[in-house]
Scaffold this active site. Structure first.
Site, mmCIF file in Angstrom:
data_model
loop_
_atom_site.group_PDB
_atom_site.id
_atom_site.type_symbol
_atom_site.label_atom_id
_atom_site.label_comp_id
_atom_site.label_asym_id
_atom_site.label_seq_id
_atom_site.Cartn_x
_atom_site.Cartn_y
_atom_site.Cartn_z
ATOM 1 N N ASP A 1 -6.955 -5.801 13.236
ATOM 2 C CA ASP A 1 -8.339 -5.383 13.006
ATOM 3 C C ASP A 1 -9.301 -6.571 12.944
ATOM 4 O O ASP A 1 -10.511 -6.422 13.117
ATOM 5 C CB ASP A 1 -8.463 -4.542 11.720
ATOM 6 C CG ASP A 1 -8.186 -3.069 11.994
ATOM 7 O OD1 ASP A 1 -8.074 -2.702 13.181
ATOM 8 O OD2 ASP A 1 -8.079 -2.301 11.028
ATOM 9 N N ARG B 1 0.838 -1.216 0.000
ATOM 10 C CA ARG B 1 0.000 0.000 0.000
ATOM 11 C C ARG B 1 0.866 1.256 0.000
ATOM 12 O O ARG B 1 0.547 2.252 -0.644
ATOM 13 C CB ARG B 1 -0.984 -0.004 1.171
ATOM 14 C CG ARG B 1 -0.327 0.029 2.523
ATOM 15 C CD ARG B 1 -1.320 0.130 3.677
ATOM 16 N NE ARG B 1 -0.650 -0.210 4.910
ATOM 17 C CZ ARG B 1 -0.827 0.437 6.069
ATOM 18 N NH1 ARG B 1 -1.673 1.427 6.141
ATOM 19 N NH2 ARG B 1 -0.175 0.059 7.139
ATOM 20 N N PHE C 1 -14.351 -3.582 1.783
ATOM 21 C CA PHE C 1 -15.412 -2.629 1.444
ATOM 22 C C PHE C 1 -15.512 -2.411 -0.065
ATOM 23 O O PHE C 1 -16.596 -2.184 -0.589
ATOM 24 C CB PHE C 1 -15.164 -1.286 2.138
ATOM 25 C CG PHE C 1 -14.910 -1.423 3.613
ATOM 26 C CD1 PHE C 1 -15.750 -2.207 4.400
ATOM 27 C CD2 PHE C 1 -13.844 -0.798 4.223
ATOM 28 C CE1 PHE C 1 -15.529 -2.351 5.758
ATOM 29 C CE2 PHE C 1 -13.608 -0.937 5.585
ATOM 30 C CZ PHE C 1 -14.444 -1.711 6.352
ATOM 31 N N GLU D 1 -18.702 3.662 -0.047
ATOM 32 C CA GLU D 1 -17.963 2.915 -1.066
ATOM 33 C C GLU D 1 -18.745 2.761 -2.372
ATOM 34 O O GLU D 1 -18.165 2.710 -3.454
ATOM 35 C CB GLU D 1 -17.587 1.530 -0.531
ATOM 36 C CG GLU D 1 -16.621 1.563 0.654
ATOM 37 C CD GLU D 1 -17.269 1.961 1.969
ATOM 38 O OE1 GLU D 1 -18.517 1.893 2.066
ATOM 39 O OE2 GLU D 1 -16.554 2.344 2.908
#
Lengths: 265, 304
Positions: free
Chosen positions: B112, B5, B78, B53
């Protein structure tokens, strides 16, 4: 105006013929949008071409109203009139819901709730490049039950898309019945106001009022997106289906077809 | 060591300088997806639609229809999950050049937990017509892939990760859609790996070599389309065929390899991945160990 009204009459006949030929399709919500679509394509929109295609863009968010879309595109020469009877047919080029492959269609649609986001993207691109022209988007009233519409409403406001004019075909009916009996999106005008839109309520079958309203909004350019709520009658023009939700998405019987065509002459 | 990322965010800045038509969209995760770097440099070309989204994908499509080169990012769960139908009906059906760069894919999201660990996105994206599915293994692969797809005139899904990964490539490699990269030429087994699992497979290759067991690792960075020729050729030469991914074994890269081999070269395939389960919280490495997506597992399969 008289000329435009004549075109509306012709479009209504085309819609009934197309759906009759396919023995399927959406008459009710097509008939309620005729005046708006004719006003847009025969008076309001700048259909000249630049490097991004037509200068003004149109998104039919309520894609099931494809019959009125195709009929109007044919009236402007994008589609051959003879081709209208290939609607929904296997060897034809006119999908049940609009496809970008059809000449004149700016974007595929039909899955409800998505058009306003797409229109926003187009309007944003125009803003980024300082390009002229407006983006128009037609939504159904039942479609306002989709959450994405309100996501898009926030985006339109946030990015001050005053080059976006969206319409609600407010005929009060959806597939399963009256909006108020399904899950009501009312009050529609107050909701859009709260989301930061300029809001105008008009009679959606008065073509002069439609044109004047759009022109007045085009002059505004007050950093707000706009919505014009068109009070309409589902099935407008065919007395025995007007205001009847059961004709949302079904073809007429042979008898009903003949009766309808008689009324539309 | 760098996350894919982060490499994505850095590449966007470079591309933004080279090409004025690039527009980047995010859904309130710009600091996590790393598109905030682009935002600080080109604020007017960074659109944040908020936590929305579906609108993200629709807005991206509208921009693409007007000729913009659009990169849209949020977490994989998402993007591929919540906005699936928008991706199908608006991006893919219209065949729009929207680059869907999904970060935080797979188990290596870590702490998470299950709700945020997307383990089904490869399956969801690769069944959509027109969609290209890419999954880079390191910083350089990400940089090259993000560059290569800029002018590709159709939809692309890029699977990126949260956790740091070791550098694998030098910069001399090419990353073309539909190709793969070979590592080693052992014939005791071939391991098809993708994304984060490529370096795991390479570690296994190294350790096995000390045991005089020689394998080949193929980096399947292009999951759709697949490099069928290389896959069949490698499988033909190898005694064993193994796949590894941080994704459900149903529908993922391993499934895609099986589809190819079942048609062209029927052969037994051992698929390492998540066995049709949800993930769980923990450090990335711990979670991978718990679900047995490890070099030890590869070695076990090879030595079986």
């Amino acid at each position: 105006m008289e000329k435009l009204q004549c075109i509306c009459k012709e479009i209504r006949k085309n819609i009934v013929e197309m759906v009759n030929s396919a023995k399927s399709g959406h008459i009710g919500g097509s008939m309620s949008s005729v005046e708006l679509m004719v006003a847009l394509y025969h008076n309001i929109m700048n259909l000249n071409i630049n490097e991004n295609g037509r200068i003004d863009k149109f998104v039919l968010s309520k894609g099931h109203a494809s019959p009125v879309y195709y009929a109007v595109l044919a009236s402007k020469g994008y589609i051959d009139k003879k081709e209208l009877l290939t609607f929904r047919k296997i060897d034809g080029n006119l999908e049940g819901h609009p496809s970008i492959k059809t000449n004149g269609v700016d974007v595929s649609s039909g899955s409800l709730g998505q058009g306003l986001s797409i229109a926003n993207g187009m309007a944003l691109a125009k803003k980024l490049d300082d390009k002229p022209g407006f983006v128009y988007c037609l939504m159904g009233d039942g479609e306002l039950e989709e959450g994405q519409i309100w996501e898009a409403a926030m985006t339109a406001s946030q990015y001050k898309l005053d080059n976006l004019i969206t319409f609600v075909d407010y005929n009060g009916l959806q597939i399963d019945g009256a909006l108020s009996e399904v899950t009501s999106p009312e009050p529609i005008d107050k909701k859009f106001e709260a989301f930061g839109f300029n809001v105008i309520n008009i009679n959606g079958h008065d073509i002069e009022e439609i044109i004047n309203s759009i022109n007045s909004i085009k002059d505004l350019r007050n950093s707000k997106p706009s919505v014009i709520i068109l009070k309409t009658i589902k099935g407008k023009g065919i007395s025995f289906i007007e205001g009847d939700y059961r004709y949302h998405g079904k073809a007429l019987s042979d008898d009903e077809y003949l009766k309808a065509m008689k009324e539309l002459i | 060591m760098k996350s894919t990322r982060k490499a994505y965010g850095e590449t966007l800045i470079a591309l933004g300088e080279e090409d004025n038509d690039i527009v980047v969209l995010d859904a309130d995760l710009a600091s996590a997806t790393q598109t905030n770097m682009f935002k600080s440099k080109f604020p007017e070309r960074h659109i944040n639609v908020g936590i929305a989204e579906q609108d993200l994908v629709g807005t991206a499509s509208g921009l693409a229809l007007m000729g913009k080169k659009v990169y849209a990012s949020t977490f994989a769960v998402f993007l591929a999950g919540r906005a699936y139908e928008q991706i199908r009906n608006t991006v893919a059906y219209n065949n729009l050049p929207v680059k869907l760069c999904a970060t935080h894919a797979g188990l290596t999201v870590g702490e998470d937990g299950a709700s945020h660990q997307m383990l089904e996105d490869i399956a969801l994206m690769r069944v959509i017509p027109n969609m290209i599915v890419l999954s880079p293994a390191d910083e350089i692969a990400t940089n090259k892939i993000i560059r290569n797809i800029k002018d590709y005139n159709g939809p692309v899904y890029v699977r990126l990760g949260r956790s740091d990964v070791p550098s694998i490539y030098t910069g001399n490699e090419e990353f073309k859609i539909g190709k793969s990269i070979l590592h080693g030429d052992g014939r005791d087994a071939v391991v098809f790996a993708t994304g984060y699992t490529v370096h795991i497979a390479l570690e296994a290759m190294k350790e096995l070599k000390q045991k005089k067991v020689n394998i080949k690792v193929v980096d399947i960075y292009s999951i759709k389309p697949l490099d069928k020729e290389t896959i069949v050729d490698s499988a033909r030469k190898a005694k064993k065929v193994i796949t590894i991914e941080e994704h459900n074994v149903i529908g993922g890269m391993g499934s895609a390899i099986c589809e190819v081999l079942s048609e062209l070269l029927p052969k037994k395939v051992a698929r390492i991945g998540i066995e049709d389960k949800f993930g769980k919280s923990g450090k990335a490495k711990e979670v991978m160990e718990r679900y047995k997506i490890t070099k030890e597992r590869i070695m076990e399969e090879v030595l079986k």
